[in-house]
Design a protein around this motif. Structure first.
Motif, PDB file in Angstrom:
ATOM      1  N   LYS A 108       0.854  -1.107   0.101  1.00 43.40           N
ATOM      2  CA  LYS A 108       0.086  -0.090   0.096  1.00 43.40           C
ATOM      3  C   LYS A 108       0.967   1.149  -0.032  1.00 43.40           C
ATOM      4  O   LYS A 108       1.924   1.283   0.446  1.00 43.40           O
ATOM      5  CB  LYS A 108      -0.870   0.131   1.220  1.00 43.40           C
ATOM      6  CG  LYS A 108      -2.468  -0.808   1.106  1.00 43.40           C
ATOM      7  CD  LYS A 108      -2.932  -0.614   2.166  1.00 43.40           C
ATOM      8  CE  LYS A 108      -4.448  -0.779   2.104  1.00 43.40           C
ATOM      9  NZ  LYS A 108      -5.229  -0.551   3.199  1.00 43.40           N
ATOM     10  N   CYS A 141       2.590   6.585   2.306  1.00 40.88           N
ATOM     11  CA  CYS A 141       2.282   8.106   2.200  1.00 40.88           C
ATOM     12  C   CYS A 141       0.936   8.185   2.400  1.00 40.88           C
ATOM     13  O   CYS A 141       0.427   9.361   3.403  1.00 40.88           O
ATOM     14  CB  CYS A 141       2.704   8.703   0.947  1.00 40.88           C
ATOM     15  SG  CYS A 141       4.298   7.996   0.279  1.00 40.88           S
ATOM     16  N   HIS A 173      -0.746  10.409   5.544  1.00 44.90           N
ATOM     17  CA  HIS A 173      -1.127  11.572   5.380  1.00 44.90           C
ATOM     18  C   HIS A 173      -2.394  11.924   5.171  1.00 44.90           C
ATOM     19  O   HIS A 173      -2.680  13.406   5.242  1.00 44.90           O
ATOM     20  CB  HIS A 173      -0.160  12.223   4.339  1.00 44.90           C
ATOM     21  CG  HIS A 173       1.219  12.221   4.804  1.00 44.90           C
ATOM     22  ND1 HIS A 173       1.763  13.470   5.218  1.00 44.90           N
ATOM     23  CD2 HIS A 173       2.317  11.409   4.810  1.00 44.90           C
ATOM     24  CE1 HIS A 173       3.139  13.526   5.422  1.00 44.90           C
ATOM     25  NE2 HIS A 173       3.461  12.322   5.329  1.00 44.90           N
ATOM     26  N   VAL A 199       0.850  19.093   7.616  1.00 48.51           N
ATOM     27  CA  VAL A 199       1.428  17.785   6.545  1.00 48.51           C
ATOM     28  C   VAL A 199       0.046  17.049   6.223  1.00 48.51           C
ATOM     29  O   VAL A 199       0.158  15.887   5.452  1.00 48.51           O
ATOM     30  CB  VAL A 199       2.498  16.861   7.110  1.00 48.51           C
ATOM     31  CG1 VAL A 199       3.778  17.500   7.145  1.00 48.51           C
ATOM     32  CG2 VAL A 199       2.165  16.309   8.502  1.00 48.51           C
ATOM     33  N   VAL A 224      -2.841  15.620   4.118  1.00 50.71           N
ATOM     34  CA  VAL A 224      -3.210  15.764   2.782  1.00 50.71           C
ATOM     35  C   VAL A 224      -4.629  15.315   2.587  1.00 50.71           C
ATOM     36  O   VAL A 224      -5.161  14.324   2.899  1.00 50.71           O
ATOM     37  CB  VAL A 224      -2.425  14.610   1.916  1.00 50.71           C
ATOM     38  CG1 VAL A 224      -2.633  14.601   0.784  1.00 50.71           C
ATOM     39  CG2 VAL A 224      -0.679  14.985   1.988  1.00 50.71           C
ATOM     40  N   LEU A 278      -6.326  13.491  -4.096  1.00 52.21           N
ATOM     41  CA  LEU A 278      -5.858  12.397  -4.948  1.00 52.21           C
ATOM     42  C   LEU A 278      -6.801  12.260  -6.130  1.00 52.21           C
ATOM     43  O   LEU A 278      -6.499  11.695  -7.069  1.00 52.21           O
ATOM     44  CB  LEU A 278      -5.940  11.099  -3.853  1.00 52.21           C
ATOM     45  CG  LEU A 278      -5.190  11.230  -2.798  1.00 52.21           C
ATOM     46  CD1 LEU A 278      -5.437   9.916  -1.905  1.00 52.21           C
ATOM     47  CD2 LEU A 278      -3.747  11.151  -3.113  1.00 52.21           C
ATOM     48  N   CYS A 306       3.689   9.999  -5.008  1.00 54.71           N
ATOM     49  CA  CYS A 306       4.270  10.899  -4.067  1.00 54.71           C
ATOM     50  C   CYS A 306       5.567  10.829  -4.310  1.00 54.71           C
ATOM     51  O   CYS A 306       6.222  11.894  -4.283  1.00 54.71           O
ATOM     52  CB  CYS A 306       3.951  10.318  -2.777  1.00 54.71           C
ATOM     53  SG  CYS A 306       2.117  10.027  -2.412  1.00 54.71           S
ATOM     54  N   PRO A 342       7.525   4.958  -0.285  1.00 58.95           N
ATOM     55  CA  PRO A 342       6.019   5.010  -0.170  1.00 58.95           C
ATOM     56  C   PRO A 342       5.680   3.561   0.419  1.00 58.95           C
ATOM     57  O   PRO A 342       4.438   3.343   1.034  1.00 58.95           O
ATOM     58  CB  PRO A 342       5.508   5.295  -1.495  1.00 58.95           C
ATOM     59  CG  PRO A 342       6.485   5.527  -2.549  1.00 58.95           C
ATOM     60  CD  PRO A 342       7.870   5.112  -1.733  1.00 58.95           C
ATOM     61  N   THR A 343       6.416   2.690   0.275  1.00 57.09           N
ATOM     62  CA  THR A 343       6.125   1.157   0.894  1.00 57.09           C
ATOM     63  C   THR A 343       6.703   0.904   2.165  1.00 57.09           C
ATOM     64  O   THR A 343       6.020   0.076   2.816  1.00 57.09           O
ATOM     65  CB  THR A 343       6.828   0.034  -0.048  1.00 57.09           C
ATOM     66  OG1 THR A 343       8.304   0.039   0.103  1.00 57.09           O
ATOM     67  CG2 THR A 343       6.283   0.023  -1.699  1.00 57.09           C
ATOM     68  N   ALA A 344       7.402   1.840   2.757  1.00 55.48           N
ATOM     69  CA  ALA A 344       7.830   1.634   4.135  1.00 55.48           C
ATOM     70  C   ALA A 344       6.874   1.955   5.212  1.00 55.48           C
ATOM     71  O   ALA A 344       6.121   3.062   4.959  1.00 55.48           O
ATOM     72  CB  ALA A 344       9.213   2.365   4.412  1.00 55.48           C
ATOM     73  N   ILE A 345       6.694   1.226   6.153  1.00 50.82           N
ATOM     74  CA  ILE A 345       5.782   1.417   7.254  1.00 50.82           C
ATOM     75  C   ILE A 345       6.229   2.288   8.281  1.00 50.82           C
ATOM     76  O   ILE A 345       5.870   3.199   8.969  1.00 50.82           O
ATOM     77  CB  ILE A 345       5.031   0.053   7.793  1.00 50.82           C
ATOM     78  CG1 ILE A 345       4.361  -0.284   6.804  1.00 50.82           C
ATOM     79  CG2 ILE A 345       4.204   0.543   8.893  1.00 50.82           C
ATOM     80  CD1 ILE A 345       3.565  -1.776   6.893  1.00 50.82           C
ATOM     81  N   TYR A 354       8.383   5.277   9.926  1.00 46.94           N
ATOM     82  CA  TYR A 354       8.455   6.650   9.554  1.00 46.94           C
ATOM     83  C   TYR A 354       9.567   7.049   9.025  1.00 46.94           C
ATOM     84  O   TYR A 354       9.874   7.485   7.852  1.00 46.94           O
ATOM     85  CB  TYR A 354       8.191   7.426  10.946  1.00 46.94           C
ATOM     86  CG  TYR A 354       8.399   8.894  10.663  1.00 46.94           C
ATOM     87  CD1 TYR A 354       7.549   9.825  10.002  1.00 46.94           C
ATOM     88  CD2 TYR A 354       9.575   9.455  11.099  1.00 46.94           C
ATOM     89  CE1 TYR A 354       7.727  10.875  10.005  1.00 46.94           C
ATOM     90  CE2 TYR A 354       9.901  10.574  10.928  1.00 46.94           C
ATOM     91  CZ  TYR A 354       8.945  11.693  10.335  1.00 46.94           C
ATOM     92  OH  TYR A 354       9.354  12.623  10.146  1.00 46.94           O
ATOM     93  N   HIS A 365      10.721   8.352   5.362  1.00 46.45           N
ATOM     94  CA  HIS A 365      11.225   9.660   4.699  1.00 46.45           C
ATOM     95  C   HIS A 365      12.517   9.518   4.592  1.00 46.45           C
ATOM     96  O   HIS A 365      13.107  10.816   4.409  1.00 46.45           O
ATOM     97  CB  HIS A 365      10.735  10.266   6.208  1.00 46.45           C
ATOM     98  CG  HIS A 365       9.253  10.637   6.255  1.00 46.45           C
ATOM     99  ND1 HIS A 365       8.419   9.679   6.842  1.00 46.45           N
ATOM    100  CD2 HIS A 365       8.429  11.449   6.023  1.00 46.45           C
ATOM    101  CE1 HIS A 365       7.241  10.163   7.032  1.00 46.45           C
ATOM    102  NE2 HIS A 365       7.176  11.309   6.093  1.00 46.45           N
TER     103      HIS A 365
END
Lengths: 80, 380
Positions: A45, A48, A52, B7, B9, B14, B24, B32-35, B37, B41
Motif C-alpha cells: 500500500k 504516504c 497523510h 502535513v 493531505v 488524490l 508521491c 512509499p512502501t515503508a511502514i 516513519y 522519509h
C-alpha cells in the motif's frame, strides 16, 4: 425452413466438436480474476497516503516525534 | 498551524486529475512502501521545487522558464547591494555570503512555497491539504512574509493608518497588481526590485488621470514626472534601522533591530529611470548598518557610504486624500515632510547625500492656494 434446420444441425455439430473450449475459457477468467485480487492484496500500500490522509495517525505520529522537543519558553531567542 | 495540520493531505487531492495521479515518490522521493516513519522519509525532499523547479517544469515549462532569475527565488538585488557595499577581498565576500545564506536567504520562495504550502521561512504547512492553488492565497503566502511593512500597511493594521484604498474599496488582492509574470521572473538579472519591467505601475490602471476627463487633471499635470504617486497618496509607514545578525550559543540564527518607527519622508530619487523618472519619491529606511555583519566579519562594509540607507519606497497604504495632499501648503513650504540633513544620523549622512533634500529644493509655499472645496468642485 430447411435453411434453419441445417443451421441448427451445423451449430450442434460445432458445439460437439469444440465443447472442451468452454470450460477452458471459464477457468481462464476465474484464474485471471483471482490473480488480480491477489496481486492487489500482495502489492504494498502507498503508506504516504495511508498516513497523510489520516488526521488521527498524523496527530499520534507528530506527538511522538516532538515529545522530546524543548518547550517554546525554554528556547533561546538569542541576545536580541 | 499544529504540526499534523502542516502535513495533512486532503484525500480530495488524490482525485486531482493533473497532480493527484502522480505518485508521491516521483516528486518527494522517500519510500512509499515503508511502514516505519524513518525509512519512509529517508532521502525525502520536502520541497521538490527548490532549489530547482525541474519537477514543475516538466509540465509548466513556461512558468518555470525563468525561475532562477525570479527575485523571490534569487533575492539577487539584496545580495548585490550587500556585496557592492562590501570590501573587495574575496575572504570578506565569502563570509558575507555565509551570513547571507544563514540569515537573509532563508526568506526565499519557490513554486511549491506559494502554490502548495506556506513559505518555509514562516513555518511552512500545506495551504489546503496539498491542493495546488493556482493563485497563491495572499495572507498565507504574500503577507506571511511581507507582513510587517506591506501587509500591515495594506490591511490598515498600522496604528493611526487606514487600509489601502485598493483593499478597502476594491478588495484587490496582491495578484491584481503583482502578476504571475512579475512573480515568475522574465530572465533578466535585476539590480533593484523597482527596475523589474513586469512590475506594476499606478498608471497601468489609472491611465485616465492625465486625459481631459481625468480627475484633478491640473494638479496631476503639474506634478507629473516630478513626484511619485506615493508622495501625494501614501500614509506614514514603517521604517527599520540597524539590523544585526548573529548566532546564539544554541546554534539558532538571529537578527535584531536597533529601532523601528513610523514616518513619512520625501527625498530625492537617487536613480531616475524611464520607469521611475520622478525627482521626488517616498523614502523608507532600510535595516542596514555598517556593522550588520560584524558577527561574521569585522569592517566588512567598507563601501557602506556608496549607497543611501534611505531607499525609494512604494508604501502600500494609498488613499486618494491624505494629510499632505489636503492642501498645497501641507506639502509646499513644509520641510517636515522632506528628508533633511538633520533627519539623518551623523554616521549615515554621507551615504544619504544623494537622497537628502537641500533646503533650497523644498518647494516654496503657494500663495492663495485653492481650498479643498474648490478643488473638489473642479474635480466634479
Amino acid at each position: 425452413m430447411l435453411f434453419f434446420t441445417n443451421l441448427w444441425a451445423s451449430m450442434i455439430s460445432a458445439y460437439r466438436k469444440f465443447k472442451w473450449f468452454f470450460p477452458v475459457v471459464a477457468i481462464f477468467f476465474a484464474l485471471a480474476m483471482a490473480g488480480t485480487t491477489a496481486a492487489k492484496k500482495a502489492a504494498p500500500k502507498n503508506q504516504c497516503v495511508v498516513c497523510h490522509t489520516s488526521g488521527a495517525k498524523l496527530i499520534k505520529l507528530t506527538r511522538d516525534l516532538h515529545k522530546n522537543d524543548p518547550k517554546a519558553e525554554s528556547l533561546s531567542e538569542g541576545p536580541g | 498551524m499544529a504540526p499534523h495540520e502542516k502535513v495533512f493531505v486532503d484525500s480530495d487531492f488524490l482525485d486531482d486529475e493533473n497532480h493527484g495521479e502522480i505518485s508521491c515518490a516521483k516528486c518527494h522521493g522517500g519510500d512509499p512502501t515503508a511502514i516505519d516513519y524513518k525509512k519512509a522519509h529517508a532521502k525525502l525532499v520536502r520541497d521538490p521545487s527548490f532549489p530547482t523547479a525541474k519537477v514543475c517544469a516538466e509540465c509548466h515549462d513556461t512558468a518555470a522558464e525563468h525561475y532562477e532569475k525570479s527575485l523571490h527565488y534569487s533575492l539577487a538585488p539584496m545580495r548585490k547591494m550587500i556585496m557592492q557595499r562590501a570590501d573587495d577581498k574575496p575572504a570578506v565576500h565569502a563570509k558575507l555570503n555565509q551570513a547571507f545564506d544563514n540569515h537573509c536567504a532563508s526568506c526565499h520562495s519557490s513554486c511549491g512555497q506559494c502554490h502548495i504550502s506556506r513559505p518555509a521561512s514562516v513555518g511552512g504547512g500545506l495551504l489546503a491539504g496539498h491542493a495546488f492553488e493556482k493563485t497563491a492565497p495572499e495572507k498565507e503566502t504574500c503577507t506571511a512574509c511581507h507582513g510587517s511593512r506591506v501587509g500591515n500597511e495594506y490591511f490598515g493594521k498600522d496604528k493611526g493608518c487606514t487600509p489601502d484604498v485598493h483593499r478597502q474599496k476594491a478588495f484587490m488582492k496582491c495578484q491584481k497588481c503583482h502578476t504571475a509574470k512579475e512573480m515568475h521572473g522574465d530572465g533578466k538579472d535585476y539590480h533593484h526590485r523597482l527596475d523589474v519591467e513586469n512590475g506594476p505601475k499606478c498608471d497601468d490602471c489609472h491611465k485616465g488621470i492625465y486625459t481631459a476627463k481625468g480627475q484633478n487633471k491640473a494638479t496631476h499635470d503639474q506634478h507629473r514626472g516630478k513626484v511619485s504617486c506615493q508622495v501625494c497618496h501614501s500614509q506614514p509607514y514603517q521604517n527599520c534601522a540597524g539590523c544585526h545578525v548573529g548566532q546564539a550559543k544554541g546554534g539558532q540564527y538571529y537578527y535584531k533591530l536597533d529601532k523601528h518607527w513610523h514616518d513619512f519622508k520625501v527625498g530625492l530619487n537617487p536613480k531616475p529611470s524611464p520607469r521611475r523618472p520622478e525627482k521626488f519619491v517616498t523614502l523608507r529606511h532600510a535595516p542596514i548598518a555598517p556593522d550588520t555583519f560584524s558577527f561574521y566579519v569585522k569592517n566588512a562594509l567598507t563601501n557602506f557610504d556608496s549607497f543611501p540607507t534611505w531607499k525609494p519606497a512604494t508604501p502600500h497604504n494609498i488613499r486618494r486624500k491624505t494629510e499632505q495632499n489636503a492642501s498645497c501648503n501641507n506639502c509646499h513650504g513644509n520641510p517636515r515632510l522632506f528628508l533633511r540633513e538633520k533627519d539623518v544620523d551623523q554616521k549615515y549622512r554621507k551615504a544619504n547625500q544623494p537622497v537628502i533634500v537641500p533646503a533650497g529644493m523644498i518647494p516654496k509655499k503657494v500663495n492663495n492656494p485653492p481650498s479643498q472645496a474648490e478643488t473638489d468642485k473642479k474635480t466634479k
